[in-house]
Design a protein around this motif. Sequence first.
Motif, PDB file in Angstrom:
ATOM      1  N   TYR A  67       0.815  -1.210   0.000  1.00 34.51           N
ATOM      2  CA  TYR A  67       0.000   0.000   0.000  1.00 34.51           C
ATOM      3  C   TYR A  67       0.860   1.275   0.000  1.00 34.51           C
ATOM      4  O   TYR A  67       0.321   2.375  -0.045  1.00 34.51           O
ATOM      5  CB  TYR A  67      -0.952  -0.006   1.199  1.00 34.51           C
ATOM      6  CG  TYR A  67      -1.885  -1.199   1.185  1.00 34.51           C
ATOM      7  CD1 TYR A  67      -3.041  -1.199   0.419  1.00 34.51           C
ATOM      8  CD2 TYR A  67      -1.585  -2.337   1.923  1.00 34.51           C
ATOM      9  CE1 TYR A  67      -3.883  -2.297   0.392  1.00 34.51           C
ATOM     10  CE2 TYR A  67      -2.428  -3.441   1.903  1.00 34.51           C
ATOM     11  CZ  TYR A  67      -3.569  -3.421   1.137  1.00 34.51           C
ATOM     12  OH  TYR A  67      -4.396  -4.509   1.115  1.00 34.51           O
ATOM     13  N   SER A  68       2.176   1.119   0.058  1.00 34.50           N
ATOM     14  CA  SER A  68       3.075   2.274   0.004  1.00 34.50           C
ATOM     15  C   SER A  68       3.080   2.831  -1.424  1.00 34.50           C
ATOM     16  O   SER A  68       2.838   2.101  -2.388  1.00 34.50           O
ATOM     17  CB  SER A  68       4.488   1.880   0.431  1.00 34.50           C
ATOM     18  OG  SER A  68       5.065   1.027  -0.547  1.00 34.50           O
ATOM     19  N   PRO A  69       3.372   4.121  -1.587  1.00 37.83           N
ATOM     20  CA  PRO A  69       3.333   4.717  -2.932  1.00 37.83           C
ATOM     21  C   PRO A  69       4.218   4.004  -3.963  1.00 37.83           C
ATOM     22  O   PRO A  69       3.767   3.746  -5.081  1.00 37.83           O
ATOM     23  CB  PRO A  69       3.803   6.154  -2.702  1.00 37.83           C
ATOM     24  CG  PRO A  69       3.411   6.444  -1.294  1.00 37.83           C
ATOM     25  CD  PRO A  69       3.600   5.133  -0.551  1.00 37.83           C
ATOM     26  N   VAL A  70       5.446   3.656  -3.608  1.00 39.63           N
ATOM     27  CA  VAL A  70       6.346   3.051  -4.602  1.00 39.63           C
ATOM     28  C   VAL A  70       5.795   1.714  -5.110  1.00 39.63           C
ATOM     29  O   VAL A  70       5.919   1.403  -6.293  1.00 39.63           O
ATOM     30  CB  VAL A  70       7.789   2.899  -4.057  1.00 39.63           C
ATOM     31  CG1 VAL A  70       7.865   1.893  -2.923  1.00 39.63           C
ATOM     32  CG2 VAL A  70       8.745   2.516  -5.175  1.00 39.63           C
ATOM     33  N   GLU A  71       5.162   0.956  -4.266  1.00 39.79           N
ATOM     34  CA  GLU A  71       4.620  -0.330  -4.693  1.00 39.79           C
ATOM     35  C   GLU A  71       3.230  -0.185  -5.313  1.00 39.79           C
ATOM     36  O   GLU A  71       2.943  -0.766  -6.356  1.00 39.79           O
ATOM     37  CB  GLU A  71       4.581  -1.310  -3.517  1.00 39.79           C
ATOM     38  CG  GLU A  71       5.966  -1.738  -3.069  1.00 39.79           C
ATOM     39  CD  GLU A  71       5.940  -2.783  -1.975  1.00 39.79           C
ATOM     40  OE1 GLU A  71       5.104  -3.709  -2.044  1.00 39.79           O
ATOM     41  OE2 GLU A  71       6.761  -2.682  -1.045  1.00 39.79           O
ATOM     42  N   PHE A  72       2.358   0.587  -4.657  1.00 43.52           N
ATOM     43  CA  PHE A  72       0.983   0.681  -5.136  1.00 43.52           C
ATOM     44  C   PHE A  72       0.897   1.368  -6.503  1.00 43.52           C
ATOM     45  O   PHE A  72       0.196   0.891  -7.397  1.00 43.52           O
ATOM     46  CB  PHE A  72       0.083   1.400  -4.129  1.00 43.52           C
ATOM     47  CG  PHE A  72      -1.352   1.361  -4.545  1.00 43.52           C
ATOM     48  CD1 PHE A  72      -2.122   0.242  -4.278  1.00 43.52           C
ATOM     49  CD2 PHE A  72      -1.918   2.413  -5.251  1.00 43.52           C
ATOM     50  CE1 PHE A  72      -3.442   0.172  -4.696  1.00 43.52           C
ATOM     51  CE2 PHE A  72      -3.240   2.355  -5.669  1.00 43.52           C
ATOM     52  CZ  PHE A  72      -4.007   1.233  -5.390  1.00 43.52           C
ATOM     53  N   LEU A  73       1.608   2.466  -6.672  1.00 43.36           N
ATOM     54  CA  LEU A  73       1.526   3.204  -7.940  1.00 43.36           C
ATOM     55  C   LEU A  73       2.075   2.377  -9.101  1.00 43.36           C
ATOM     56  O   LEU A  73       1.501   2.381 -10.197  1.00 43.36           O
ATOM     57  CB  LEU A  73       2.239   4.545  -7.821  1.00 43.36           C
ATOM     58  CG  LEU A  73       1.589   5.535  -6.835  1.00 43.36           C
ATOM     59  CD1 LEU A  73       2.453   6.780  -6.679  1.00 43.36           C
ATOM     60  CD2 LEU A  73       0.172   5.886  -7.258  1.00 43.36           C
ATOM     61  N   ALA A  74       3.163   1.659  -8.866  1.00 38.77           N
ATOM     62  CA  ALA A  74       3.698   0.783  -9.921  1.00 38.77           C
ATOM     63  C   ALA A  74       2.720  -0.350 -10.206  1.00 38.77           C
ATOM     64  O   ALA A  74       2.492  -0.713 -11.367  1.00 38.77           O
ATOM     65  CB  ALA A  74       5.057   0.239  -9.513  1.00 38.77           C
ATOM     66  N   GLY A  75       2.139  -0.907  -9.149  1.00 34.17           N
ATOM     67  CA  GLY A  75       1.173  -1.986  -9.326  1.00 34.17           C
ATOM     68  C   GLY A  75      -0.037  -1.545 -10.132  1.00 34.17           C
ATOM     69  O   GLY A  75      -0.534  -2.286 -10.988  1.00 34.17           O
ATOM     70  N   ALA A  76      -0.510  -0.336  -9.874  1.00 27.83           N
ATOM     71  CA  ALA A  76      -1.651   0.188 -10.628  1.00 27.83           C
ATOM     72  C   ALA A  76      -1.267   0.455 -12.083  1.00 27.83           C
ATOM     73  O   ALA A  76      -2.013   0.135 -13.011  1.00 27.83           O
ATOM     74  CB  ALA A  76      -2.162   1.464  -9.970  1.00 27.83           C
ATOM     75  N   LYS A  77      -0.094   1.012 -12.291  1.00 30.36           N
ATOM     76  CA  LYS A  77       0.345   1.353 -13.648  1.00 30.36           C
ATOM     77  C   LYS A  77       0.548   0.105 -14.510  1.00 30.36           C
ATOM     78  O   LYS A  77       0.187   0.081 -15.683  1.00 30.36           O
ATOM     79  CB  LYS A  77       1.656   2.155 -13.583  1.00 30.36           C
ATOM     80  CG  LYS A  77       2.187   2.567 -14.943  1.00 30.36           C
ATOM     81  CD  LYS A  77       3.417   3.441 -14.820  1.00 30.36           C
ATOM     82  CE  LYS A  77       3.920   3.874 -16.184  1.00 30.36           C
ATOM     83  NZ  LYS A  77       5.087   4.761 -16.075  1.00 30.36           N
ATOM     84  N   TYR A  78       1.131  -0.935 -13.939  1.00 29.92           N
ATOM     85  CA  TYR A  78       1.477  -2.128 -14.711  1.00 29.92           C
ATOM     86  C   TYR A  78       0.508  -3.281 -14.482  1.00 29.92           C
ATOM     87  O   TYR A  78       0.775  -4.416 -14.871  1.00 29.92           O
ATOM     88  CB  TYR A  78       2.910  -2.557 -14.383  1.00 29.92           C
ATOM     89  CG  TYR A  78       3.928  -1.512 -14.762  1.00 29.92           C
ATOM     90  CD1 TYR A  78       4.282  -1.302 -16.094  1.00 29.92           C
ATOM     91  CD2 TYR A  78       4.508  -0.697 -13.794  1.00 29.92           C
ATOM     92  CE1 TYR A  78       5.200  -0.319 -16.448  1.00 29.92           C
ATOM     93  CE2 TYR A  78       5.432   0.278 -14.136  1.00 29.92           C
ATOM     94  CZ  TYR A  78       5.769   0.460 -15.461  1.00 29.92           C
ATOM     95  OH  TYR A  78       6.675   1.421 -15.814  1.00 29.92           O
ATOM     96  N   TYR A  79      -0.622  -3.007 -13.898  1.00 28.85           N
ATOM     97  CA  TYR A  79      -1.624  -4.040 -13.593  1.00 28.85           C
ATOM     98  C   TYR A  79      -2.072  -4.759 -14.867  1.00 28.85           C
ATOM     99  O   TYR A  79      -2.334  -4.125 -15.893  1.00 28.85           O
ATOM    100  CB  TYR A  79      -2.842  -3.411 -12.908  1.00 28.85           C
ATOM    101  CG  TYR A  79      -3.948  -4.396 -12.682  1.00 28.85           C
ATOM    102  CD1 TYR A  79      -3.916  -5.253 -11.594  1.00 28.85           C
ATOM    103  CD2 TYR A  79      -5.013  -4.499 -13.573  1.00 28.85           C
ATOM    104  CE1 TYR A  79      -4.918  -6.182 -11.390  1.00 28.85           C
ATOM    105  CE2 TYR A  79      -6.020  -5.421 -13.371  1.00 28.85           C
ATOM    106  CZ  TYR A  79      -5.970  -6.262 -12.288  1.00 28.85           C
ATOM    107  OH  TYR A  79      -6.954  -7.187 -12.095  1.00 28.85           O
TER     108      TYR A  79
END
Length: 178
Positions: A38-50
């Motif tokens: 849920y941290s920005p570095v993990e969540f934002l990448a996860g959303a972008k490359y989902y």
Amino acid sequence: MKWLQHLKTINHHKWLVMKLCFKVGLYRQALLHDLSKYSPVEFLAGAKYYQGTRSPNAAQREIVGYSAAWLHHKGRNKHHMEYWIDYGLEPGQTMIGMKMPVRYTVEMFCDRVAASKNYRGKDYTDADAYNYYLKSHDHYIIHPETDELLGRLLKMLADEGEDKTVDYIRREILKNKK
């Protein structure tokens, strides 16, 4: 709305891990599992490359050349074998797998089963996590005792099912490890 699908995926994964960890008696680890997602570095990448069918870290790695989300994640979550890689003490030794505490090896088992259930969906079988382990095993850097326990538990799951494996973990593996 890929961010929402990603959020649903990580929440579902976390729920599946929590259920398994609760069954084996790892209550604290159940609650704290993968909070870094849920941290920005993990969540934002996860959303972008989902993509929905595999880890977004793999897509980030293919496109960027590395996965910042994975590097962040593995360095903060003790249930990943990669957290336990260090330089060996013997002269000339390079990176080796350190022996993982049993409770984290069991959490890794729960994590792998949950990931298989999450990504395989209705096609999931109890053999999926073991088959993935066998397919990927040749490049693992893992301590032999940790590897033996993980492999044994995944094989037991494939051969004897979840209920028997969870009972074995609770009664035999974790009975004196808390």
